[in-house]
Design a protein around this motif. Structure first.
Motif, PDB file in Angstrom:
ATOM      1  N   ASP A 111       0.827  -1.211   0.000  1.00  0.00           N
ATOM      2  CA  ASP A 111       0.000   0.000   0.000  1.00  0.00           C
ATOM      3  C   ASP A 111       0.861   1.260   0.000  1.00  0.00           C
ATOM      4  OD1 ASP A 111      -2.667  -0.450  -0.322  1.00  0.00           O
ATOM      5  OD2 ASP A 111      -3.134  -0.669   1.789  1.00  0.00           O
ATOM      6  N   THR A 112       1.868   1.290   0.872  1.00  0.00           N
ATOM      7  CA  THR A 112       2.702   2.493   0.982  1.00  0.00           C
ATOM      8  C   THR A 112       3.438   2.781  -0.320  1.00  0.00           C
ATOM      9  OG1 THR A 112       4.620   1.264   1.857  1.00  0.00           O
ATOM     10  CG2 THR A 112       3.024   2.095   3.457  1.00  0.00           C
ATOM     11  N   VAL A 113       4.000   1.758  -0.937  1.00  0.00           N
ATOM     12  CA  VAL A 113       4.753   1.961  -2.180  1.00  0.00           C
ATOM     13  C   VAL A 113       3.816   2.318  -3.333  1.00  0.00           C
ATOM     14  CG1 VAL A 113       6.420   0.959  -3.785  1.00  0.00           C
ATOM     15  CG2 VAL A 113       6.524   0.352  -1.375  1.00  0.00           C
ATOM     16  N   LEU A 114       2.633   1.686  -3.370  1.00  0.00           N
ATOM     17  CA  LEU A 114       1.670   1.998  -4.432  1.00  0.00           C
ATOM     18  C   LEU A 114       1.194   3.444  -4.346  1.00  0.00           C
ATOM     19  CD1 LEU A 114      -0.671  -1.107  -4.867  1.00  0.00           C
ATOM     20  CD2 LEU A 114       0.896  -0.125  -6.542  1.00  0.00           C
ATOM     21  N   LEU A 115       0.972   3.933  -3.128  1.00  0.00           N
ATOM     22  CA  LEU A 115       0.545   5.321  -2.964  1.00  0.00           C
ATOM     23  C   LEU A 115       1.619   6.281  -3.473  1.00  0.00           C
ATOM     24  CD1 LEU A 115      -1.192   5.173   0.536  1.00  0.00           C
ATOM     25  CD2 LEU A 115      -2.291   5.541  -1.675  1.00  0.00           C
ATOM     26  N   ALA A 116       2.886   5.937  -3.231  1.00  0.00           N
ATOM     27  CA  ALA A 116       3.984   6.757  -3.748  1.00  0.00           C
ATOM     28  C   ALA A 116       4.047   6.683  -5.269  1.00  0.00           C
ATOM     29  CB  ALA A 116       5.310   6.308  -3.139  1.00  0.00           C
ATOM     30  N   THR A 117       3.804   5.499  -5.815  1.00  0.00           N
ATOM     31  CA  THR A 117       3.806   5.327  -7.268  1.00  0.00           C
ATOM     32  C   THR A 117       2.694   6.146  -7.910  1.00  0.00           C
ATOM     33  OG1 THR A 117       4.663   3.072  -7.023  1.00  0.00           O
ATOM     34  CG2 THR A 117       3.662   3.630  -9.124  1.00  0.00           C
ATOM     35  N   MET A 118       1.533   6.175  -7.278  1.00  0.00           N
ATOM     36  CA  MET A 118       0.415   6.959  -7.799  1.00  0.00           C
ATOM     37  C   MET A 118       0.725   8.457  -7.748  1.00  0.00           C
ATOM     38  SD  MET A 118      -2.679   4.754  -6.068  1.00  0.00           S
ATOM     39  CE  MET A 118      -4.043   5.672  -6.781  1.00  0.00           C
ATOM     40  N   ALA A 119       1.434   8.887  -6.708  1.00  0.00           N
ATOM     41  CA  ALA A 119       1.831  10.294  -6.613  1.00  0.00           C
ATOM     42  C   ALA A 119       2.817  10.644  -7.731  1.00  0.00           C
ATOM     43  CB  ALA A 119       2.463  10.568  -5.250  1.00  0.00           C
ATOM     44  N   TYR A 120       3.744   9.743  -8.015  1.00  0.00           N
ATOM     45  CA  TYR A 120       4.702   9.962  -9.104  1.00  0.00           C
ATOM     46  C   TYR A 120       3.975  10.035 -10.448  1.00  0.00           C
ATOM     47  CZ  TYR A 120       8.422   9.044 -12.486  1.00  0.00           C
ATOM     48  OH  TYR A 120       9.271   9.111 -13.562  1.00  0.00           O
ATOM     49  N   ASP A 121       2.987   9.173 -10.623  1.00  0.00           N
ATOM     50  CA  ASP A 121       2.195   9.187 -11.851  1.00  0.00           C
ATOM     51  C   ASP A 121       1.510  10.534 -12.044  1.00  0.00           C
ATOM     52  OD1 ASP A 121       0.581   7.800 -14.094  1.00  0.00           O
ATOM     53  OD2 ASP A 121      -0.982   8.534 -12.736  1.00  0.00           O
ATOM     54  N   ARG A 122       0.933  11.086 -10.973  1.00  0.00           N
ATOM     55  CA  ARG A 122       0.284  12.397 -11.057  1.00  0.00           C
ATOM     56  C   ARG A 122       1.310  13.499 -11.331  1.00  0.00           C
ATOM     57  NH1 ARG A 122      -3.521  12.481 -13.264  1.00  0.00           N
ATOM     58  NH2 ARG A 122      -2.556  10.570 -13.985  1.00  0.00           N
ATOM     59  N   TYR A 123       2.505  13.361 -10.746  1.00  0.00           N
ATOM     60  CA  TYR A 123       3.566  14.348 -10.980  1.00  0.00           C
ATOM     61  C   TYR A 123       3.948  14.395 -12.459  1.00  0.00           C
ATOM     62  CZ  TYR A 123       8.454  15.668 -11.635  1.00  0.00           C
ATOM     63  OH  TYR A 123       9.616  16.188 -12.132  1.00  0.00           O
ATOM     64  N   VAL A 124       4.146  13.220 -13.064  1.00  0.00           N
ATOM     65  CA  VAL A 124       4.511  13.168 -14.479  1.00  0.00           C
ATOM     66  C   VAL A 124       3.380  13.718 -15.342  1.00  0.00           C
ATOM     67  CG1 VAL A 124       5.157  11.666 -16.398  1.00  0.00           C
ATOM     68  CG2 VAL A 124       6.057  11.211 -14.117  1.00  0.00           C
ATOM     69  N   ALA A 125       2.133  13.358 -15.021  1.00  0.00           N
ATOM     70  CA  ALA A 125       0.988  13.787 -15.820  1.00  0.00           C
ATOM     71  C   ALA A 125       0.800  15.293 -15.795  1.00  0.00           C
ATOM     72  CB  ALA A 125      -0.281  13.097 -15.326  1.00  0.00           C
ATOM     73  N   ILE A 126       1.090  15.920 -14.656  1.00  0.00           N
ATOM     74  CA  ILE A 126       0.841  17.358 -14.511  1.00  0.00           C
ATOM     75  C   ILE A 126       2.076  18.200 -14.846  1.00  0.00           C
ATOM     76  CG2 ILE A 126       0.290  19.166 -12.810  1.00  0.00           C
ATOM     77  CD1 ILE A 126      -1.453  17.024 -11.402  1.00  0.00           C
ATOM     78  N   CYS A 127       3.244  17.726 -14.443  1.00  0.00           N
ATOM     79  CA  CYS A 127       4.464  18.521 -14.634  1.00  0.00           C
ATOM     80  C   CYS A 127       5.186  18.214 -15.938  1.00  0.00           C
ATOM     81  CB  CYS A 127       5.415  18.298 -13.451  1.00  0.00           C
ATOM     82  SG  CYS A 127       4.731  18.818 -11.861  1.00  0.00           S
ATOM     83  N   ALA A 128       4.938  17.056 -16.523  1.00  0.00           N
ATOM     84  CA  ALA A 128       5.574  16.706 -17.802  1.00  0.00           C
ATOM     85  C   ALA A 128       4.567  16.013 -18.712  1.00  0.00           C
ATOM     86  CB  ALA A 128       6.787  15.816 -17.555  1.00  0.00           C
ATOM     87  N   PRO A 129       3.458  16.694 -19.027  1.00  0.00           N
ATOM     88  CA  PRO A 129       2.385  16.052 -19.799  1.00  0.00           C
ATOM     89  C   PRO A 129       2.802  15.600 -21.203  1.00  0.00           C
ATOM     90  CG  PRO A 129       2.043  18.427 -19.664  1.00  0.00           C
ATOM     91  CD  PRO A 129       3.155  18.101 -18.717  1.00  0.00           C
ATOM     92  N   LEU A 130       3.729  16.329 -21.823  1.00  0.00           N
ATOM     93  CA  LEU A 130       4.145  15.974 -23.176  1.00  0.00           C
ATOM     94  C   LEU A 130       4.965  14.688 -23.217  1.00  0.00           C
ATOM     95  CD1 LEU A 130       5.130  19.497 -24.581  1.00  0.00           C
ATOM     96  CD2 LEU A 130       2.976  18.260 -24.863  1.00  0.00           C
ATOM     97  N   SER A 133       3.275   9.830 -21.940  1.00  0.00           N
ATOM     98  CA  SER A 133       3.085   8.540 -22.622  1.00  0.00           C
ATOM     99  C   SER A 133       4.400   7.797 -22.841  1.00  0.00           C
ATOM    100  CB  SER A 133       2.380   8.752 -23.967  1.00  0.00           C
ATOM    101  OG  SER A 133       3.145   9.608 -24.803  1.00  0.00           O
ATOM    102  N   THR A 134       5.501   8.533 -22.927  1.00  0.00           N
ATOM    103  CA  THR A 134       6.799   7.874 -23.127  1.00  0.00           C
ATOM    104  C   THR A 134       7.429   7.453 -21.811  1.00  0.00           C
ATOM    105  OG1 THR A 134       7.923  10.032 -23.151  1.00  0.00           O
ATOM    106  CG2 THR A 134       7.239   9.103 -25.274  1.00  0.00           C
ATOM    107  N   ILE A 135       7.058   8.126 -20.716  1.00  0.00           N
ATOM    108  CA  ILE A 135       7.606   7.767 -19.397  1.00  0.00           C
ATOM    109  C   ILE A 135       6.792   6.656 -18.753  1.00  0.00           C
ATOM    110  CG2 ILE A 135       8.062   8.590 -17.060  1.00  0.00           C
ATOM    111  CD1 ILE A 135       8.636  11.341 -18.229  1.00  0.00           C
ATOM    112  N   MET A 136       5.468   6.846 -18.689  1.00  0.00           N
ATOM    113  CA  MET A 136       4.595   5.872 -18.019  1.00  0.00           C
ATOM    114  C   MET A 136       4.080   4.853 -19.033  1.00  0.00           C
ATOM    115  SD  MET A 136       4.913   6.907 -14.974  1.00  0.00           S
ATOM    116  CE  MET A 136       3.759   5.811 -14.174  1.00  0.00           C
ATOM    117  N   THR A 137       4.987   4.077 -19.578  1.00  0.00           N
ATOM    118  CA  THR A 137       4.617   3.022 -20.523  1.00  0.00           C
ATOM    119  C   THR A 137       4.054   1.822 -19.763  1.00  0.00           C
ATOM    120  OG1 THR A 137       6.818   2.023 -20.446  1.00  0.00           O
ATOM    121  CG2 THR A 137       6.449   3.766 -22.087  1.00  0.00           C
TER     122      THR A 137
END
Length: 315
Positions: A111-130, A133-137
């Motif tokens: 649970d703890t690691v997944l929550l961190a992974t989800m936060a990283y996913d949101r970071y990439v989506a918002i801060c590096a949207p372009l 798709s190439t990062i979160m394959t």
């Protein structure tokens, strides 16, 4: 697990949340209802994401894994507690207690690691949207989930092996409803220095490090949001991240309070209340938090329940 153990006892006694007979049935009904809601709610999340092709994205892939882990997490403790209330037999074998502790630490760590992974996913989506798709394959997403399972397994196995080396003499009563690591360490009559050290090091890496990662991710997200001039844009970002932050605060707040903030040697009602919060309440609330604040999830759940044509399962 018992080979290296010097324990003089063969079983533990789980005292549960109350020793008042008139409260047993009330507690059974309450926790049975909460367990039922947790299982059905998280199962609906998994099915809705699986059925709706529009939700086949990294964010919802991680969410479906979180829901699966939450089902396993609660199933580690609540069924045994419900059985104890019905049978009036509060004992649990030594091996059963260690097994319960192992799976509890394992699923909690995921649970703890997944929550961190989800936060990283949101970071990439918002801060590096372009570059999202190439990062979160798909390969990266699967790799991150496998890492969470493997790392949490290693952490849990280490704690469990060290538990087998402890001696439990005359004290076998656990004033709790499951075999929690911190409670077992307080009952041991042998030196727990190594166990405590591992809790604060390896356990810290599994809990505090992901938490720091979440804080860093959301610090960058917050700075990115402040640069958005449109209020509707800011509202959309906060709506997307708000549910995840709510879950993080509930889950991490209680875990850090129980395991990493020094308390007295006695087990307090505060410890028990905090444990109930992160073992039962948070997994139950997760489906509501993620679905009620998410238009896509609400739409997928409605389609799942009404079974509209064209809504097919894709695994």
């Amino acid at each position: 697990m018992e080979g290296g153990n010097q324990s003089a006892i063969s079983e533990f006694i789980l005292l549960g949340l109350s020793d008042q007979p008139e409260q047993q049935m009330l507690l059974f009904c309450l926790f049975f209802l909460m367990y039922l809601i947790t299982g059905l709610g998280n199962l609906l999340i998994i099915l809705a994401i699986s059925f709706d092709p529009h939700l086949h994205t990294p964010m919802y892939f991680f969410l479906s894994n979180l829901s699966l882990v939450d089902i396993c997490f609660t199933s580690t403790t609540i069924p045994k507690m419900l059985h104890n209330h019905i049978s009036k037999n509060r004992t649990i074998p030594y091996s059963g207690c260690l097994s319960q502790a192992f799976f509890f630490i394992w699923f909690g760590g995921i649970d703890t690691v997944l929550l961190a992974t989800m936060a990283y996913d949101r970071y990439v989506a918002i801060c590096a949207p372009l570059h999202y798709s190439t990062i979160m394959t798909p390969k990266v997403c699967i790799f991150l989930v496998l890492v969470s399972w493997f790392w949490a397994y290693t952490n849990s196995l280490t704690h469990t092996i060290l538990l087998t080396q402890l001696s439990f003499c005359d004290h076998n009563e656990i004033p709790h409803f499951f075999c929690d690591l911190s409670f077992l360490l307080k009952l041991a009559c042998s030196d727990t220095f190594i166990n405590d050290l591992i809790v604060y090091t390896l356990g810290g890496l599994t809990t505090i490090l992901p938490f720091i990662g979440i804080l860093i991710s959301y610090a960058h997200i917050f700075m990115a949001v402040m640069k958005i001039s449109s209020m509707s844009g800011k509202k959309k970002v906060f709506s997307t991240c708000g549910s995840h932050l709510t879950v993080v605060c509930l889950f991490y707040g209680t875990i850090i309070g129980v395991y990493f903030i020094p308390t007295s040697t006695n087990i307090t009602q505060k410890d028990t209340a905090a444990a109930v919060m992160y073992t039962v309440v948070t997994p139950m609330l997760n489906p509501f938090i993620y679905s009620l604040r998410n238009k896509d999830m609400k739409k997928a759940l409605r389609m799942l329940i009404t079974r509209k044509p064209g809504f097919t399962l894709r695994l």
